[in-house]
Enzyme design. Structure first.
Site, PDB file in Angstrom:
ATOM      1  CD  GLU A 273      -3.215  -1.114   1.896  1.00  0.00           C
ATOM      2  OE1 GLU A 273      -3.321  -0.237   2.762  1.00  0.00           O
ATOM      3  OE2 GLU A 273      -4.118  -1.927   1.636  1.00  0.00           O
TER       4      GLU A 273
ATOM      5  CD  GLU B 278      -3.618  -6.049   2.840  1.00  0.00           C
ATOM      6  OE1 GLU B 278      -4.536  -5.352   3.308  1.00  0.00           O
ATOM      7  OE2 GLU B 278      -2.414  -5.785   2.999  1.00  0.00           O
TER       8      GLU B 278
HETATM    9  O1  AHR Z   1      -5.276  -6.066   6.682  1.00  0.00           O
HETATM   10  C1  AHR Z   1      -5.221  -4.943   7.486  1.00  0.00           C
HETATM   11  C2  AHR Z   1      -4.549  -3.756   6.798  1.00  0.00           C
HETATM   12  O2  AHR Z   1      -5.293  -3.391   5.684  1.00  0.00           O
HETATM   13  C3  AHR Z   1      -3.176  -4.009   6.238  1.00  0.00           C
HETATM   14  O3  AHR Z   1      -2.189  -3.865   7.206  1.00  0.00           O
HETATM   15  C4  AHR Z   1      -3.045  -2.958   5.196  1.00  0.00           C
HETATM   16  O4  AHR Z   1      -2.187  -3.335   4.154  1.00  0.00           O
HETATM   17  C5  AHR Z   1      -4.474  -2.725   4.742  1.00  0.00           C
HETATM   18  O5  AHR Z   1      -4.804  -1.401   4.722  1.00  0.00           O
END
Ligand code: AHR
Length: 512
Positions: free
Chosen positions: A194, A317
């Site tokens: 990110e 994610e």
């Molecule tokens: O999964 C939780 C958080 O969500 C992670 O640390 C981040 O990469 C995303 O914003």
């Protein structure tokens, strides 16, 4: 009067037709593999995931463990055939210095976990512990490199410590000294996390330049180590990021582009994980369906620059995100209900159907955090509805995608509508056909006719995950409330399969 009667007949015929969902399946064109890596997981140093959920320490825990890792959790995870595991974050990775967490435990440097609660992190679980955990699970490690507060050199040295041959540097000497004789051969490396947010709030132009430095230095010139380097892609419909990334990174310098998407109702008011209204359920499903559009639009951009589809889209994610449950005693701990099972069933179908480009994904996260497959409370452990969906869908891992065309009824809420039924199908090495279906409509059952065309099947069997309410979930007192059952509402006749799914259910069928 005659005219009215005719219209009524026509109207009811149209209604009947509409009530039937239709799927056409092309088993003959099954030639793209659904990578098993779509079924990957994610474990961050966050809340009670690593400590408590996985690692309870080598010395003093009453919880049965092997080298500090809970035996019950490992056993349950092994049932999922986890193909890869991403670590150590997430945002935690963006300030992680791997050298703080190797060597004798009493010499490791405690740090403050500034991403998640400013708590002390004693670094008892580090690179060796993680890579050994992956070996115990039979999963490939996927390491996320700190490209924010870290350095290129630190990343280069991590690769050497994990992968290079004995005797080549002080780092491989250290590896041997710290009890590991041979390299682990880590293939998957995420360069940044990110980077448009907690990973440094970078512009895409800045990220691309920095990425090239990392990706070049971490490998030999022609990447003879065959590292699979994953560049940071978007986490919102910022398609300009993807465009500039694909334009900016030369073809042989990356193997994957990541994408993040959470099914969240509203970032400032995410709602309870287990007590939610029908409207909230519907919005969560809308957000889950957005994954289709998000992947599709990113694929269109990637296709322009990489028509051979050499670079994979890695959804590293994904999952549902609600308000933290106070009783969970840990950041981002949330219950996991049939709503989450519906997110999982729908999302995995979307990934399967995009298997030509989506070749890796990571559910966020594995234990006690966000859409977890396992929840723990001291020595107790429960499997969540999401666990059961991941287990039911594992039949698709590395099977050949059988393309499907679906005409679905709508799931309607007020003035809004989304498709009620999603489906994907694959043929495994033994020639068995597996069809996974999700009916996300929590009010209406669905009749689905599947035209399996030339696939000659004599037998159909299946399992279903369903419960009377979408809020239903497993608890430490009632751990078996939501579990898969045998499914007997699928009938084969003349090349057609008639399936009847109850509201909010996930079904996986096997035909041979
Ligand atoms: O999964 C939780 C958080 O969500 C992670 O640390 C981040 O990469 C995303 O914003």
């Amino acid at each position: 009067m005659k005219k009215l009667f005719f219209m009524l007949i026509l109207g009811s015929w149209a209604l009947t037709l509409h009530a039937q969902n239709e799927v056409t399946l092309n088993a003959d064109s099954a030639n793209i593999q659904i990578s098993k890596h779509i079924y990957g997981h994610f474990a961050e140093h966050l809340g009670r995931l690593i400590y408590d959920g996985i690692y309870v320490g080598e010395d003093n825990s009453q919880i049965p463990n092997s080298a500090g890792v809970r035996n019950d959790v490992i056993k349950a995870l092994k049932e999922l055939n986890i193909p890869n595991l991403r670590w150590p974050g997430g945002c935690f990775a963006d300030t992680y210095h791997w050298k703080d967490a190797i060597g004798p435990k009493n010499e490791r440097k405690p740090i403050e976990n500034m991403s998640w609660g400013n708590i002390r992190e004693d670094n008892a679980f580090g690179t060796n512990e993680f890579l050994n955990l992956c070996e115990a699970l039979g999963a490939e490690p996927y390491l996320a490199v700190n490209m924010n507060s870290g350095s290129v050199q630190e990343a280069v040295e991590w690769v050497q410590y994990a992968n290079h041959a004995n005797g080549t540097s002080y780092l491989t000497d250290l590896r041997q000294e710290y009890g590991r004789d041979n390299p682990w051969h880590v293939k998957y490396w995420g360069i940044g996390n990110e980077s448009w947010d907690c990973g440094g709030h970078m512009s895409v132009e800045h990220y691309v330049n920095l990425y090239k430095q990392y990706a070049t230095a971490m490998t030999t010139y022609f990447n003879s180590e065959q590292l699979f380097r994953i560049a940071v892609g978007p986490g919102s419909p910022n398609y300009d990021w993807t465009e500039k990334l694909m334009q900016g990174i030369p073809a042989r310098r990356f193997e994957g582009v990541s994408l993040h998407h959470y099914s969240v109702i509203n970032w400032s008011n995410k709602g309870s994980s287990s007590q939610f209204t029908d409207d909230e359920y519907f919005i969560t499903m809308q957000r889950a369906w957005f994954m289709e559009e998000f992947i599709q639009k990113n694929c269109e951009i990637m296709d322009k620059y990489d028509p051979e589809k050499r670079v994979a889209l890695v959804v590293d994610e994904w999952g549902g995100w609600y308000d933290t449950d106070p009783e969970g005693n840990g950041a981002l701990y949330q219950q996991n209900t049939m709503r989450d099972a519906m997110i999982a069933g729908l999302t995995l179908n979307i990934f399967n159907n995009h298997a030509d480009r989506v070749r890796m994904a990571n559910l966020a996260q594995m234990v006690n955090v966000l859409q977890a497959v396992i929840l723990t409370k001291e020595e107790k452990m429960i499997l969540t509805p999401t666990y059961h969906v991941m287990e039911m869908y594992k039949v698709h891992q590395d099977a050949l995608l059988a393309p499907v065309h679906i005409s679905s009824n709508d799931f309607v809420n007020g003035g809004e509508r989304i498709p009620a039924v999603s489906v994907s199908a694959s043929i495994n090495q033994q020639g068995k056909l597996h069809i996974s279906l999700a009916n996300i409509d929590n009010k209406n059952s669905q009749k689905i006719e599947v035209n399996i065309q030339d696939f000659k099947a004599k037998r159909v069997a299946g399992r279903i995950l369903a419960s009377s309410k979408v809020q239903d979930h497993n608890t430490f007192d009632n751990p078996e409330k939501v579990t898969p059952k045998a499914f007997n509402k699928a009938r084969l006749s003349g090349g057609k399969l008639a399936v009847e799914m109850p509201p909010a259910s996930v079904v996986v069928l096997e035909l041979d």
